[in-house]
Design an enzyme around this catalytic site. Structure first.
Site, PDB file in Angstrom:
ATOM      1  N   GLY A 114       0.827  -1.187   0.000  1.00  0.00           N
ATOM      2  CA  GLY A 114       0.000   0.000   0.000  1.00  0.00           C
ATOM      3  C   GLY A 114       0.863   1.239   0.000  1.00  0.00           C
ATOM      4  N   ASP A 123     -15.621   6.426   6.896  1.00  0.00           N
ATOM      5  CA  ASP A 123     -15.432   5.796   5.580  1.00  0.00           C
ATOM      6  C   ASP A 123     -16.093   4.424   5.536  1.00  0.00           C
ATOM      7  OD1 ASP A 123     -14.632   5.729   2.938  1.00  0.00           O
ATOM      8  OD2 ASP A 123     -12.667   4.886   3.383  1.00  0.00           O
TER       9      ASP A 123
END
Length: 700
Positions: free
Chosen positions: A24, A137
């Site tokens: 990531g 989120d």
């Protein structure tokens, strides 16, 4: 590919590394085994961040916060080292797909399963809000489906309620489609934003789509702010509740506690997957569990970690396993979803129960919420499933195009199918059947790598590579060519419809699909269109052959060159913002946009075999590849020759190549070091050195 291919360490802290799972923005993620051989997910921070005091401070703060909220249905943080030379974090392993992945595989879920899902999520949100944390989120990709119930993950952009917006690492947080209107306006993001997201997640689970559709993030945010949610397909018993969750006024949304009661009250962990999921979903979970066991088995049976074979093993686990790792706490708590088996392992348990296996994995930021897509990874399942086993040409190629990051080569076949290849590793990634009637088969990648576009006899088509959906602009019009603006917000279209006088050059705001601007031309028929490298200028050629350059923002005409020929292929390209290359019978015409008139014809040392039909620009090496076509022979064919010219000096720098090289169509890689070309007989796709033109790879 997006995953790291470096050899992972044998151990991280007390954890024995099984395999690398991906990378990531902040680190590398590994599947590991704990001291009791329990599977865990371990993330190691990238070295470049390890030396940044601000990052370390934030990493430690987020780990501390995540440890404070590990109740409810949140995966547990097991261990972390925030002060060592290389910070790392380990969390509970969750063996299950995300809600996003599950619905993609099997379709919408029945109402009883969605009610159970909603009760569990509302219960978790109630816990978070009670402890003073807002998720911010929540989306289908951040809800993992386990046999005992859903697990809410990714508190990476969460914040405590007593913090002011923007006091943490990101001022603008959330995923379009599940983002509350007040978040889109960058206003206070309290608990009501989670309730808005809960409503959107449950609509997705019930219908298989979000309540505000898909598409460009700006378009989705516009619909969220200005349009009512699409609740078609939502059962009447849940319609009122979900409409309340999706109210644009945060004060009118229910609290998490109220939502929990409205859905049926608190819920205990399920005894098994079949206790709350339909059988087809149970089969998917069984298949995932089977693949997890297959990947872990060699390591559980061996006293020491088996020898890793480097790149091949990593690619097998990443590519065939379709693993996704999702951050939970800012700097790094995450869980693992998807299949982890080697490509040769099968999901027999799922297939026996009638569920299809899938190679796609969940994603970190959601389908339509990315600032940048990886076109080798973020692909719709139907596109991936249609890919050929390896890069081959089922029919004659018609054009080639590199993605803007250079990782993917798109090959458009005359059968109107686009094949996407990882050309460096020789991997066929996807196949996309184009819609509409496409006589010229030229495609464009969007700058962010998320979309493909092409012109057609009935409009301009824009495809989302990740969702598989497409949008048509100028519907019903004959669009000859298209071009994305460098910032990706606008699509320019050359409308060559001859049935009326409404053709010409148009641009459309991709955020709304409604802001259409027409640029004035001398002919109502458009031919070619292109943006300058910065996007400040737009150039196009009309049906009379006139080339115009406009200020892209104001529409002011900056330059015109009249009565130039225009061939079947694209006739324009910018070298810099101030230098445009067009075509003339004598050769490439280099136009200085700042001069009122004139231009320079570039003529090669040897007389070309015919008229100039196409020019491609290599900005990195100051080169211009000019293609020339001679007269038709008795068989209807024509010789196509080429020359390579230095665009700054006009010098002919065509190298001598011994393999009988010929170009019919070509594209230049973004870094300028290689080109992809199709020879005149359309028999293959060649990758060649951009300067020497020596062959590097040939796909047949």
């Amino acid at each position: 590919m997006s995953s790291s291919l470096t050899e992972p360490p044998e151990r991280i802290g007390p954890y024995r590394i099984v395999a690398p799972l991906g990378s990531g923005g902040m680190g590398h993620v590994h599947l590991a085994l704990g001291t009791a051989d329990q599977p865990v997910a371990v993330k190691v921070v990238r070295p470049e961040f390890s030396y940044e005091p601000e990052f370390r401070e934030r990493f430690a703060r987020e780990v501390h916060r995540a440890r404070q909220v590990t109740g409810g249905d949140l995966p547990r943080i097991l261990d972390a080292d925030t002060i060592g030379a290389t910070p790392w974090l380990a969390t509970e392993f969750v063996p299950g797909p995300s809600l996003q992945e599950l619905v993609r595989r099997i379709g919408a879920l029945p109402e009883p399963a969605v009610r159970h899902l909603g009760r569990s999520i509302a219960q978790t949100l109630s816990y978070l809000h009670t402890t003073g944390v807002v998720h911010r989120d929540l989306k289908p990709g951040n809800v993992l489906i386990s046999p005992t119930g859903p697990k809410v993950i990714d508190l990476g952009i969460s914040r405590a309620m007593d913090e002011t917006p923007g006091s943490d690492s990101g001022e603008f947080a959330g995923t379009p489609g599940y983002m509350a209107p007040e978040t889109a306006r960058e206003q206070d993001s309290g608990p009501p934003v989670d309730m808005f997201a809960l409503g959107a997640v449950l609509v997705f689970a019930l219908t298989g789509r979000g309540p505000f559709g898909d598409g460009h993030p700006s378009a989705v945010i516009y619909r969220i702010s200005h349009q009512d949610p699409d609740l078609d397909g939502v059962p009447p018993s849940l319609r009122g509740f979900l409409a309340a969750c999706l109210d644009k006024d945060p004060a009118r949304r229910p609290t998490a506690a109220q939502a929990l009661q409205a859905l049926g009250g608190p819920v205990a962990p399920a005894a098994s997957a079949s206790a709350w999921l339909p059988q087809i979903a149970v089969a998917v979970l069984d298949g995932v569990e089977h693949d997890h066991r297959a990947a872990l088995r060699p390591f559980l049976e061996a006293p020491q970690p088996p020898h890793k074979s480097g790149k091949a093993r990593t690619l097998a686990l990443i590519g065939a396993a379709a693993t996704a790792l999702v951050l939970i706490a800012g700097a790094g708590v995450w869980a693992v979803t998807g299949s982890l088996a080697d490509g040769e392992e099968s999901t027999e348990a799922a297939e026996e129960n009638g569920a299809e296996s899938s190679d796609e994995g969940d994603t970190e930021t959601g389908v339509s919420g990315r600032e940048q897509c990886d076109p080798s990874v973020h692909l719709a399942p139907e596109y991936v499933e249609a890919a050929t086993p390896e890069p081959t040409l089922p029919s004659d190629p018609a054009s080639v195009r590199f993605s803007n990051d250079g990782t993917v080569l798109a090959v458009v076949l005359k059968s109107d199918v686009v094949h996407l290849w990882d050309w460096e590793n020789g991997v066929a990634l996807a196949a996309i059947r184009l819609a509409g009637t496409i006589p010229f088969r030229e495609i464009e990648f969007s700058p962010d790598g998320c979309f493909l576009a092409h012109g057609a006899k009935d409009g301009a088509y824009v495809y989302s590579l990740e969702t598989g959906e497409h949008t048509v602009h100028l519907e019903g019009r004959d669009v000859r060519s298209v071009a994305f603006s460098p910032d990706g917000t606008t699509l320019a279209m050359a409308d060559q419809t001859f049935l009326d006088s409404n053709g010409g050059i148009y641009t459309v705001d991709l955020a709304t699909g409604e802001d259409v601007t027409r640029f004035e031309t001398g002919s109502p028929h458009g031919h070619s269109v292109v943006y300058s490298p910065s996007g400040s200028q737009l150039a196009a050629q009309d049906g009379k052959g006139d080339v115009r350059v406009w200020d892209a923002a104001t529409g002011e005409e900056l330059r015109i060159a009249q009565n130039l020929p225009f061939p079947s292929w694209r006739a324009l390209d910018f070298f810099t913002d101030d230098v445009l290359v067009a075509l003339h019978d004598k050769g490439p015409l280099v136009i200085d946009v700042d001069l009122e008139e004139g231009g320079t014809y570039y003529e090669p040392d040897d007389e070309p075999p015919g008229d100039t039909i196409k020019v491609a620009i290599n900005r990195e090496h100051d080169l211009m590849y000019a293609l020339y076509m001679g007269e038709e022979d008795e068989d209807g064919g024509a010789f196509i020759g080429y020359r390579v010219l230095n665009i700054r000096t006009a010098e002919d720098v065509t190298p001598e190549v011994d393999d009988g090289l010929g170009f019919a169509l070509l594209d230049v890689h973004p870094d300028g070091d290689v080109i992809a070309n199709i020879p005149p007989d359309n028999s293959e796709v060649q990758i060649r050195d951009a300067v020497s033109l020596e062959p590097i790879e040939i796909f047949e």
